[in-house]
Structures are given as structure tokens and as C-alpha cells.
Enzyme design. Structure first.
Site, PDB file in Angstrom:
ATOM      1  N   THR A 170     -19.862  -9.114   3.770  1.00 18.83           N
ATOM      2  CA  THR A 170     -19.819  -7.396   3.740  1.00 18.83           C
ATOM      3  C   THR A 170     -20.546  -6.944   3.255  1.00 18.83           C
ATOM      4  O   THR A 170     -20.930  -5.666   3.232  1.00 18.83           O
ATOM      5  CB  THR A 170     -18.109  -7.041   3.248  1.00 18.83           C
ATOM      6  OG1 THR A 170     -17.199  -7.914   3.600  1.00 18.83           O
ATOM      7  CG2 THR A 170     -17.963  -5.238   2.932  1.00 18.83           C
TER       8      THR A 170
ATOM      9  N   ASP B 144     -20.367 -14.113   8.667  1.00 20.87           N
ATOM     10  CA  ASP B 144     -19.524 -14.186   8.113  1.00 20.87           C
ATOM     11  C   ASP B 144     -18.598 -15.063   7.471  1.00 20.87           C
ATOM     12  O   ASP B 144     -19.829 -16.023   7.275  1.00 20.87           O
ATOM     13  CB  ASP B 144     -18.282 -13.493   8.861  1.00 20.87           C
ATOM     14  CG  ASP B 144     -16.883 -13.129   7.762  1.00 20.87           C
ATOM     15  OD1 ASP B 144     -16.921 -12.013   8.254  1.00 20.87           O
ATOM     16  OD2 ASP B 144     -16.046 -14.055   7.973  1.00 20.87           O
TER      17      ASP B 144
ATOM     18  N   THR C 113      -9.814 -18.114  -7.229  1.00 21.29           N
ATOM     19  CA  THR C 113      -9.420 -17.969  -5.244  1.00 21.29           C
ATOM     20  C   THR C 113      -9.078 -16.977  -5.185  1.00 21.29           C
ATOM     21  O   THR C 113      -9.261 -15.863  -6.257  1.00 21.29           O
ATOM     22  CB  THR C 113      -7.329 -18.265  -5.416  1.00 21.29           C
ATOM     23  OG1 THR C 113      -7.090 -19.703  -6.637  1.00 21.29           O
ATOM     24  CG2 THR C 113      -7.044 -18.572  -4.249  1.00 21.29           C
TER      25      THR C 113
END
Ligand code: ASP
Length: 341
Positions: A14, A58, A166
Site C-alpha cells: 500500500t 502486493d 503479528t
């Protein structure tokens, strides 16, 4: 004075995306535009070189060969640069951070992964702060030596040990957590470094750039209602060498005979079975409950407080490094890069 040299490696995600107004979807844009969007970078007290993946991706498309590509880039620039910032999609950033931590042995320079939740061109973007502070951290030195000598992940004012993280949130700017290890740096008015949590420096060790990952690894998440066919399906996977079982709580699993017998047989046939908890925080402690006593007896490997992301990376790295079957359990249960306690 631009005395520190930082290499920015753009893989995609992004942070470097723009909206395709025709379809409404986000797509990667040219890396040169990324730098154009942040003129502030020119004010930093370091010089920045850039390398971009030919086709930025991505991070859902990241694979082991991409991890090796990043290692090769860092190896090529290791002597000429003081620190490395890897721009990466947040979705699989924790996996890449863990993988790089194993593949890059004896680091004496920082490798910082970062990305953003909103594209760099967005008014409310979190990309600028993440990128600028990551570069500052990568350039941070004390008495001529890098302060960070490991793989870190910087997001929303915190630097974490990469292999402890995470992704926990797809909405909040604070997208990552490191529940079993404290963060290493907090960015406020000053960069607050928590030195006691940094990896100890190993003197006179040459960096090693590993490039082999063996993908014959699978993850099975235990859930109420898991049946024998599903378990056997995974266990019959051709070429499977490691099965990571995500268990309940402190490492607990069903005690039904079919479950125990299937796992026992698989271990007997040479499969390495690793117990990690599906809880976000805490540790596996086999033998604490009856529901894990059997697993302990049949030599299931304890993942202790490792994340699933790091367990996958560690298993692939160890298989790729030809750790012998006899030593596999001992080595996996040993802390290699601060990934477990
Ligand atoms: N889908 C994106 C990626 O992981 C999300 C992000 O960059 O945050 O590449």
C-alpha cells in the site's frame, strides 16, 4: 552532513500504491513517484539510495524466492551502506521480517521493514511517518556502530523485533503487535531506545547471507470439530517435512485416539511436528494439562512462545540449511535470533 548511507528497498504494498479511479482498486505505482511524494526525505541527515523490485507486488504474492531476492539485494549493498529499509505490504510483513531474521545471520547493521495502512498520496497517510522514522532508525549510530543490529519492523511509532510481530488489525494505524516481546524503540519527541531488549552484539562474526528455504511445511489450526479426514489429508501431503500445529492455550489438543495415533504415526515416519499456540500471546508448555501430555511424550517439538509466522520461517530456514533430522527438535527449540524464549 550526509555521512550515513541508507538503502531503501521497495518491494510493493500500500505504501507505494495509487487508486485506479476507473476500477476503484489500489495498484502499485512507479517507485520514483514515491520519493517525489516525500520531499522531506531530502532533509534527512543521510543519503538515500533506492532499489526497487522490477514488478512491485502486493505482499500477498510474496514467496520464498522474494525473500531470497531481498537477501541478495542486502548482500550486494551490505558493505557500502549503513542500514537498510525494506518497504513492504503490511499483510505478510511479519512473515518476511521473520524470514529475513533467519536468512541474515550475524547482522551488524539494521534491516527495518515498514509500510503503511494508507497509500502515500492519501491526505491522512501514515506512510510518511513510518518511512521517515524507519530511515532515521536505520541511520542511528553510537560510537561509530549501528544501534540496531537485527531485523526490525517499524509501524505507528514503535520498532519491534521483526520475528516477534503479528499483524493484528486491518483498520487501525497500529496494525502490528509483539505480544511476547517488548518493543525496541518508541518514537515520541525523541527516539527512545530500550537497549536492554536489543539482541546482544556478537563480536567478530561475519555476516552470512543464507538463500535456501524449503517450502515443505504446512500449518494446521486445531478447532472443535476437526475430523480425521481433514487431518489425514494434511498428513498425506506429498513431501511434507514439517507440520506446525496451532493448538489451544498453552499447547493443548484433542485427546481422541484417532488424533493422537495419526500424529504419532506421522512422527514415526519422519515428520517434524511443532506445537505453537493459536493464542496471540503466551507460551506452549506441554505437560501442564493432560491434553498436551501425550504430545510431549511422542516428541512433538515445542514452539514455546514463537509466533506462527516465525515458526514457519524458522522451519523453512532449518530445512533449507540441512539441519539433520536427529538435531531438528533441539535446534528448533533453541533461540536463534531472539524469536523465542
Ligand atoms: N495488501 C497490502 C499488502 O500487504 C496491504 C498493505 O500494504 O498494507 O501488500
Amino acid at each position: 552532513m550526509n555521512d550515513k548511507k541508507i538503502l531503501l528497498i521497495y518491494t510493493g504494498g500500500t505504501i507505494g500504491m495509487v487508486k485506479d479511479y476507473a476500477s476503484g482498486a489500489l495498484r502499485a505505482f512507479n517507485f520514483d513517484e514515491l520519493l517525489k511524494n516525500i520531499p522531506e526525505l531530502n532533509q534527512l541527515d543521510c543519503s538515500i539510495d533506492t532499489v526497487s523490485f522490477q514488478e512491485p507486488i502486493d505482499s500477498s504474492d510474496m514467496g520464498t524466492s522474494d525473500w531470497v531476492r531481498i537477501v541478495e539485494i542486502i548482500e550486494a549493498y551490505y558493505d557500502s551502506h549503513d542500514g537498510f529499509v525494506v518497504l513492504h505490504g503490511s499483510d505478510t510483513m511479519s512473515y518476511t521480517a521473520a524470514a529475513l531474521s533467519f536468512l541474515l545471520e550475524n547482522l551488524s547493521k539494521p534491516v527495518i521493514l515498514t509500510g503503511s495502512q494508507l497509500p502515500i498520496g492519501d491526505l491522512r497517510t501514515d506512510a510518511k511517518e513510518n518511512l521517515i522514522t524507519s530511515i532515521q532508525i536505520a541511520a542511528l549510530q553510537e560510537r561509530g556502530r549501528s544501534v540496531i543490529r537485527e531485523v526490525g519492523l517499524y509501524f505507528e511509532y514503535k520498532l519491534y523485533r521483526g520475528n516477534r510481530t503479528t499483524k493484528i488489525n486491518a483498520e487501525h494505524f497500529q496494525a502490528f503487535a509483539s505480544l511476547n516481546y517488548p518493543h525496541l524503540i518508541e518514537s515520541g519527541v525523541h527516539l527512545n531506545v530500550f537497549k536492554e531488549y536489543l539482541l546482544p552484539h556478537k563480536k567478530n562474526r561475519k555476516p552470512k547471507f543464507h538463500k535456501q528455504m524449503d517450502e515443505n511445511v504446512a500449518v494446521l489450526k486445531i478447532f472443535p470439530g476437526l475430523n480425521q479426514r481433514a487431518l489425514d489429508g494434511v498428513l498425506k501431503t506429498e513431501g511434507l517435512r514439517v507440520l506446525i500445529v496451532e493448538t489451544y492455550g498453552s499447547g493443548n489438543a484433542p485427546t481422541a485416539d484417532w488424533f493422537i495415533d495419526s500424529i504419532k504415526m506421522a512422527i514415526k515416519n519422519g515428520l517434524h511436528v511443532i506445537n505453537v499456540t493459536q493464542c496471540s500471546g503466551g507460551s506452549v508448555l506441554m505437560g501442564q494439562y493432560e491434553t498436551s501430555t501425550q504430545l510431549k511424550k511422542m516428541q512433538v517439538i515445542s514452539g514455546k512462545d514463537i509466533t506462527t509466522e516465525a515458526a514457519i520461517a524458522k522451519a523453512m530456514y532449518m530445512l533449507g540449511s540441512d539441519v539433520s533430522d536427529a538435531l531438528f527438535k533441539t535446534v528448533f527449540e533453541t533461540e536463534l535470533r531472539g524469536e523465542m524464549h
